[in-house]
Design a protein around this motif. Structure first.
Motif, PDB file in Angstrom:
ATOM      1  N   THR A 153       0.825  -1.203   0.000  1.00 14.40           N
ATOM      2  CA  THR A 153       0.000   0.000   0.000  1.00 14.40           C
ATOM      3  C   THR A 153       0.862   1.258   0.000  1.00 14.40           C
ATOM      4  N   LEU A 154       1.950   1.245   0.753  1.00 12.49           N
ATOM      5  CA  LEU A 154       2.861   2.395   0.745  1.00 12.49           C
ATOM      6  C   LEU A 154       3.520   2.565  -0.621  1.00 12.49           C
ATOM      7  N   ALA A 155       3.870   1.459  -1.269  1.00 12.99           N
ATOM      8  CA  ALA A 155       4.431   1.537  -2.617  1.00 12.99           C
ATOM      9  C   ALA A 155       3.402   2.112  -3.584  1.00 12.99           C
ATOM     10  N   MET A 156       2.141   1.702  -3.421  1.00 11.91           N
ATOM     11  CA  MET A 156       1.076   2.238  -4.271  1.00 11.91           C
ATOM     12  C   MET A 156       0.875   3.730  -4.023  1.00 11.91           C
ATOM     13  N   ALA A 157       0.949   4.153  -2.767  1.00 14.38           N
ATOM     14  CA  ALA A 157       0.801   5.581  -2.451  1.00 14.38           C
ATOM     15  C   ALA A 157       1.933   6.382  -3.086  1.00 14.38           C
ATOM     16  N   GLY A 158       3.160   5.868  -3.024  1.00 14.48           N
ATOM     17  CA  GLY A 158       4.282   6.538  -3.680  1.00 14.48           C
ATOM     18  C   GLY A 158       4.115   6.589  -5.185  1.00 14.48           C
ATOM     19  N   TYR A 159       3.569   5.518  -5.743  1.00 16.02           N
ATOM     20  CA  TYR A 159       3.319   5.464  -7.178  1.00 16.02           C
ATOM     21  C   TYR A 159       2.318   6.540  -7.602  1.00 16.02           C
ATOM     22  N   VAL A 160       1.234   6.634  -6.878  1.00 15.56           N
ATOM     23  CA  VAL A 160       0.215   7.644  -7.193  1.00 15.56           C
ATOM     24  C   VAL A 160       0.801   9.041  -7.019  1.00 15.56           C
ATOM     25  N   LEU A 161       1.525   9.264  -5.944  1.00 14.69           N
ATOM     26  CA  LEU A 161       2.134  10.569  -5.700  1.00 14.69           C
ATOM     27  C   LEU A 161       3.153  10.905  -6.779  1.00 14.69           C
ATOM     28  N   GLY A 162       3.920   9.923  -7.235  1.00 13.78           N
ATOM     29  CA  GLY A 162       4.880  10.154  -8.307  1.00 13.78           C
ATOM     30  C   GLY A 162       4.214  10.625  -9.585  1.00 13.78           C
ATOM     31  N   TRP A 163       3.091   9.989  -9.950  1.00 16.15           N
ATOM     32  CA  TRP A 163       2.368  10.413 -11.155  1.00 16.15           C
ATOM     33  C   TRP A 163       1.749  11.795 -10.971  1.00 16.15           C
ATOM     34  N   LEU A 164       1.247  12.071  -9.782  1.00 21.76           N
ATOM     35  CA  LEU A 164       0.695  13.400  -9.533  1.00 21.76           C
ATOM     36  C   LEU A 164       1.785  14.473  -9.593  1.00 21.76           C
ATOM     37  N   LEU A 165       2.972  14.161  -9.092  1.00 27.22           N
ATOM     38  CA  LEU A 165       4.083  15.103  -9.204  1.00 27.22           C
ATOM     39  C   LEU A 165       4.465  15.338 -10.659  1.00 27.22           C
ATOM     40  N   LEU A 166       4.552  14.264 -11.437  1.00 24.73           N
ATOM     41  CA  LEU A 166       4.850  14.427 -12.863  1.00 24.73           C
ATOM     42  C   LEU A 166       3.816  15.307 -13.539  1.00 24.73           C
ATOM     43  N   PHE A 167       2.568  15.113 -13.209  1.00 26.71           N
ATOM     44  CA  PHE A 167       1.500  15.940 -13.761  1.00 26.71           C
ATOM     45  C   PHE A 167       1.694  17.402 -13.353  1.00 26.71           C
ATOM     46  N   SER A 168       2.078  17.631 -12.100  1.00 30.12           N
ATOM     47  CA  SER A 168       2.315  19.000 -11.634  1.00 30.12           C
ATOM     48  C   SER A 168       3.467  19.650 -12.391  1.00 30.12           C
ATOM     49  N   TYR A 169       4.526  18.900 -12.654  1.00 23.43           N
ATOM     50  CA  TYR A 169       5.642  19.444 -13.431  1.00 23.43           C
ATOM     51  C   TYR A 169       5.187  19.819 -14.834  1.00 23.43           C
ATOM     52  N   LEU A 170       4.369  18.961 -15.432  1.00 24.58           N
ATOM     53  CA  LEU A 170       3.895  19.237 -16.791  1.00 24.58           C
ATOM     54  C   LEU A 170       2.954  20.442 -16.830  1.00 24.58           C
ATOM     55  N   VAL A 171       2.054  20.535 -15.876  1.00 20.38           N
ATOM     56  CA  VAL A 171       1.097  21.645 -15.851  1.00 20.38           C
ATOM     57  C   VAL A 171       1.819  22.976 -15.666  1.00 20.38           C
ATOM     58  N   ARG A 172       2.805  22.992 -14.783  1.00 21.05           N
ATOM     59  CA  ARG A 172       3.533  24.246 -14.507  1.00 21.05           C
ATOM     60  C   ARG A 172       4.708  24.456 -15.462  1.00 21.05           C
ATOM     61  N   TRP A 173       4.986  23.476 -16.273  1.00 22.61           N
ATOM     62  CA  TRP A 173       6.044  23.495 -17.274  1.00 22.61           C
ATOM     63  C   TRP A 173       7.376  23.916 -16.650  1.00 22.61           C
ATOM     64  N   THR A 174       7.780  23.119 -15.644  1.00 19.98           N
ATOM     65  CA  THR A 174       8.989  23.402 -14.892  1.00 19.98           C
ATOM     66  C   THR A 174       9.704  22.104 -14.543  1.00 19.98           C
ATOM     67  N   THR A 175      10.965  22.237 -14.117  1.00 17.03           N
ATOM     68  CA  THR A 175      11.706  21.069 -13.658  1.00 17.03           C
ATOM     69  C   THR A 175      11.925  21.106 -12.152  1.00 17.03           C
ATOM     70  N   ARG A 176      11.394  22.125 -11.489  1.00 13.83           N
ATOM     71  CA  ARG A 176      11.517  22.270 -10.037  1.00 13.83           C
ATOM     72  C   ARG A 176      10.172  22.735  -9.483  1.00 13.83           C
ATOM     73  N   LEU A 177       9.745  22.094  -8.406  1.00 10.23           N
ATOM     74  CA  LEU A 177       8.476  22.447  -7.759  1.00 10.23           C
ATOM     75  C   LEU A 177       8.730  22.957  -6.348  1.00 10.23           C
ATOM     76  N   ASP A 178       8.151  24.095  -6.020  1.00 17.10           N
ATOM     77  CA  ASP A 178       8.201  24.591  -4.651  1.00 17.10           C
ATOM     78  C   ASP A 178       7.111  23.910  -3.844  1.00 17.10           C
ATOM     79  N   VAL A 179       7.490  23.344  -2.716  1.00 14.27           N
ATOM     80  CA  VAL A 179       6.540  22.655  -1.841  1.00 14.27           C
ATOM     81  C   VAL A 179       6.242  23.576  -0.659  1.00 14.27           C
ATOM     82  N   THR A 180       4.969  23.955  -0.536  1.00 10.29           N
ATOM     83  CA  THR A 180       4.530  24.846   0.539  1.00 10.29           C
ATOM     84  C   THR A 180       3.933  24.021   1.674  1.00 10.29           C
ATOM     85  N   PRO A 181       3.731  24.620   2.845  1.00  6.95           N
ATOM     86  CA  PRO A 181       3.091  23.871   3.941  1.00  6.95           C
ATOM     87  C   PRO A 181       1.700  23.350   3.567  1.00  6.95           C
TER      88      PRO A 181
END
Length: 191
Positions: free
Chosen positions: A74-102
């Motif tokens: 389940t933890l591996a699956m959560a990381g998998y989902v989060l990884g795809w969501l991060l990739l989507f965030s990079y594509l939407v913002r068209w960047t190679t670095r994401l600022d993580v806020t609280p």
């Protein structure tokens, strides 16, 4: 209950408990063989599974797929989902670095904790359940955290962080694909 009903009840229980496809297929084959042997020996199916099929299935699931193994998957699956969501965030913002806020951190931690708890309890989560869970749990936590902690960046994630989060799920994905292929091959051989 007939043998088919017992097998269906056990499959349902094991899916509910999150037993992986390969283990479930093996367990169903083994149970089917035991039921057929009992029938050939003149015994009933209840002699094999006992009076409560659900209790039998639950006990066998705990023995074959202990909590620690299900938690790791389940933890591996959560990381998998989060990884795809991060990739989507990079594509939407068209960047190679994401600022993580609280607020982002609180949202993902709350959503991850709720998803892991749900997966361990139910075994599978459908897309509409994920969206409802994210709205019910993640958004209020993110808004409250943003209001309390502000909107400053905690750290920056490079693009390579997303693929790294996808890697732990690879062995599970390979075993699931093999289990489905073996199940298909077994069903074609039986025809």
């Amino acid at each position: 209950m007939t043998n088919e009903q017992i097998l269906a009840a056990c499959r349902s229980n094991w899916e509910y408990r999150g037993v992986d496809d390969a283990a479930m297929r093996e367990m169903l084959d083994e149970l089917s063989a035991h039921l057929e042997d009992a029938q050939a020996a003149g015994r009933t199916a209840q002699d094999v599974v006992g009076p409560d099929v659900r209790a039998f299935a639950a006990a066998w699931a705990r023995a074959r797929a202990p909590f620690a193994r299900r938690a790791l998957r389940t933890l591996a699956m959560a990381g998998y989902v989060l990884g795809w969501l991060l990739l989507f965030s990079y594509l939407v913002r068209w960047t190679t670095r994401l600022d993580v806020t609280p607020g982002h951190m609180a949202f993902w931690l709350a959503l991850g904790a709720a998803t892991v708890a749900w997966e361990l309890r139910r075994g599978e989560m459908r897309l509409h359940q994920r969206w409802a869970l994210s709205l019910a749990v993640g958004l209020p936590v993110a808004l409250l955290t943003r209001w309390l902690a502000g909107d400053g960046a905690l750290f920056t994630l490079p693009l390579w962080a997303a693929p790294v989060m996808l890697l732990p799920m690879a062995p599970y994905a390979v075993s699931d694909v093999r289990a489905r292929r073996n199940a298909r091959n077994d069903s074609t051989r039986l025809r």
